[in-house]
Write a protein that holds these residues in place. Sequence first.
Motif, PDB file in Angstrom:
ATOM      1  N   LEU A   1       0.819  -1.210   0.000  1.00 30.23           N
ATOM      2  CA  LEU A   1       0.000   0.000   0.000  1.00 30.23           C
ATOM      3  C   LEU A   1       0.854   1.262   0.000  1.00 30.23           C
ATOM      4  O   LEU A   1       0.510   2.258  -0.659  1.00 30.23           O
ATOM      5  CB  LEU A   1      -0.971  -0.008   1.181  1.00 30.23           C
ATOM      6  CG  LEU A   1      -2.038  -1.114   1.138  1.00 30.23           C
ATOM      7  CD1 LEU A   1      -2.874  -1.112   2.412  1.00 30.23           C
ATOM      8  CD2 LEU A   1      -2.901  -1.005  -0.099  1.00 30.23           C
ATOM      9  N   MET A   2       1.971   1.236   0.711  1.00 28.75           N
ATOM     10  CA  MET A   2       2.903   2.372   0.672  1.00 28.75           C
ATOM     11  C   MET A   2       3.440   2.554  -0.746  1.00 28.75           C
ATOM     12  O   MET A   2       3.542   3.676  -1.245  1.00 28.75           O
ATOM     13  CB  MET A   2       4.061   2.158   1.659  1.00 28.75           C
ATOM     14  CG  MET A   2       3.655   2.147   3.124  1.00 28.75           C
ATOM     15  SD  MET A   2       3.119   3.753   3.719  1.00 28.75           S
ATOM     16  CE  MET A   2       4.642   4.654   3.615  1.00 28.75           C
ATOM     17  N   SER A   3       3.772   1.433  -1.379  1.00 30.79           N
ATOM     18  CA  SER A   3       4.262   1.474  -2.755  1.00 30.79           C
ATOM     19  C   SER A   3       3.191   2.002  -3.695  1.00 30.79           C
ATOM     20  O   SER A   3       3.463   2.825  -4.578  1.00 30.79           O
ATOM     21  CB  SER A   3       4.708   0.075  -3.180  1.00 30.79           C
ATOM     22  OG  SER A   3       5.145   0.072  -4.505  1.00 30.79           O
ATOM     23  N   TYR A   4       1.950   1.546  -3.496  1.00 33.92           N
ATOM     24  CA  TYR A   4       0.832   2.019  -4.312  1.00 33.92           C
ATOM     25  C   TYR A   4       0.671   3.530  -4.174  1.00 33.92           C
ATOM     26  O   TYR A   4       0.565   4.251  -5.167  1.00 33.92           O
ATOM     27  CB  TYR A   4      -0.455   1.293  -3.910  1.00 33.92           C
ATOM     28  CG  TYR A   4      -1.696   1.915  -4.491  1.00 33.92           C
ATOM     29  CD1 TYR A   4      -2.037   1.714  -5.828  1.00 33.92           C
ATOM     30  CD2 TYR A   4      -2.523   2.712  -3.710  1.00 33.92           C
ATOM     31  CE1 TYR A   4      -3.170   2.298  -6.369  1.00 33.92           C
ATOM     32  CE2 TYR A   4      -3.656   3.298  -4.247  1.00 33.92           C
ATOM     33  CZ  TYR A   4      -3.982   3.090  -5.570  1.00 33.92           C
ATOM     34  OH  TYR A   4      -5.095   3.676  -6.108  1.00 33.92           O
ATOM     35  N   ALA A   5       0.643   4.009  -2.933  1.00 33.71           N
ATOM     36  CA  ALA A   5       0.442   5.440  -2.690  1.00 33.71           C
ATOM     37  C   ALA A   5       1.584   6.260  -3.301  1.00 33.71           C
ATOM     38  O   ALA A   5       1.344   7.275  -3.956  1.00 33.71           O
ATOM     39  CB  ALA A   5       0.332   5.706  -1.188  1.00 33.71           C
ATOM     40  N   ALA A   6       2.806   5.821  -3.118  1.00 34.96           N
ATOM     41  CA  ALA A   6       3.952   6.525  -3.693  1.00 34.96           C
ATOM     42  C   ALA A   6       3.897   6.464  -5.216  1.00 34.96           C
ATOM     43  O   ALA A   6       4.231   7.443  -5.901  1.00 34.96           O
ATOM     44  CB  ALA A   6       5.256   5.927  -3.175  1.00 34.96           C
ATOM     45  N   GLY A   7       3.473   5.329  -5.761  1.00 40.79           N
ATOM     46  CA  GLY A   7       3.353   5.196  -7.215  1.00 40.79           C
ATOM     47  C   GLY A   7       2.309   6.126  -7.794  1.00 40.79           C
ATOM     48  O   GLY A   7       2.503   6.725  -8.857  1.00 40.79           O
ATOM     49  N   VAL A   8       1.171   6.280  -7.106  1.00 43.05           N
ATOM     50  CA  VAL A   8       0.128   7.198  -7.552  1.00 43.05           C
ATOM     51  C   VAL A   8       0.679   8.622  -7.550  1.00 43.05           C
ATOM     52  O   VAL A   8       0.486   9.378  -8.513  1.00 43.05           O
ATOM     53  CB  VAL A   8      -1.135   7.083  -6.658  1.00 43.05           C
ATOM     54  CG1 VAL A   8      -2.097   8.222  -6.899  1.00 43.05           C
ATOM     55  CG2 VAL A   8      -1.823   5.742  -6.888  1.00 43.05           C
ATOM     56  N   ALA A   9       1.369   9.001  -6.478  1.00 39.48           N
ATOM     57  CA  ALA A   9       1.942  10.348  -6.400  1.00 39.48           C
ATOM     58  C   ALA A   9       2.967  10.565  -7.508  1.00 39.48           C
ATOM     59  O   ALA A   9       2.947  11.589  -8.199  1.00 39.48           O
ATOM     60  CB  ALA A   9       2.569  10.573  -5.022  1.00 39.48           C
ATOM     61  N   SER A  10       3.859   9.601  -7.697  1.00 40.86           N
ATOM     62  CA  SER A  10       4.888   9.717  -8.730  1.00 40.86           C
ATOM     63  C   SER A  10       4.249   9.848 -10.114  1.00 40.86           C
ATOM     64  O   SER A  10       4.652  10.698 -10.913  1.00 40.86           O
ATOM     65  CB  SER A  10       5.808   8.495  -8.691  1.00 40.86           C
ATOM     66  OG  SER A  10       6.722   8.525  -9.756  1.00 40.86           O
TER      67      SER A  10
END
Length: 188
Positions: A148-157
């Motif tokens: 989920l951290m990766s998902y959130a960071a990926g969405v932001a990126s």
Amino acid sequence: MDDLKQLMEQLRSQRPVPWDQLPDFALYMDQVLSYMDRQVIRFDEDDGLTAAMVNNYTKNGLLPRAVGKKYSRDHLAYLTAICVLKRVMSARDIDLLFQEELVGRSSVAEGYEAFRDSLDNALAMTADEMASYADGADLADAAIHFALMSYAAGVASSRYVTLLRQRKEAAGEATHPHGKDKSKKELK
């Protein structure tokens, strides 16, 4: 869980070498591949850099061409960034970021050091976050948390990349899918 402790230690300590510690002499492909194994965190043999990958990165404009089959310090810097970023973004997005980052930099060395600083912060934050899961009691919960951290960071990126692409297009600048940007060629 020894694997988790090993990963936390790697996240805290394993970093690409500083610019001034990259080899200042030309390397052949097999030497580059061997060197890159030490530049990024890897846990399995299937995720290593191959000659075919290097050739594809060159063909697609992410990486400057080798000079007489020899690769320089600049090539190692580009490959380090590519090997890290390819896990989370497309080659097209990496190319756009390379173009944009190099515009404001005086050299590949400066861009590489900025990349290393950002990577250092990200790896340290992840290691610190892993500390709360260090006992390995709930592997599924930890895996979901980091996914989920990766998902959130990926969405932001992804959003930042989209905004950057829109800004460049509004300014009438081309965003080439194959990295044919003047700023990169000037830095070779």
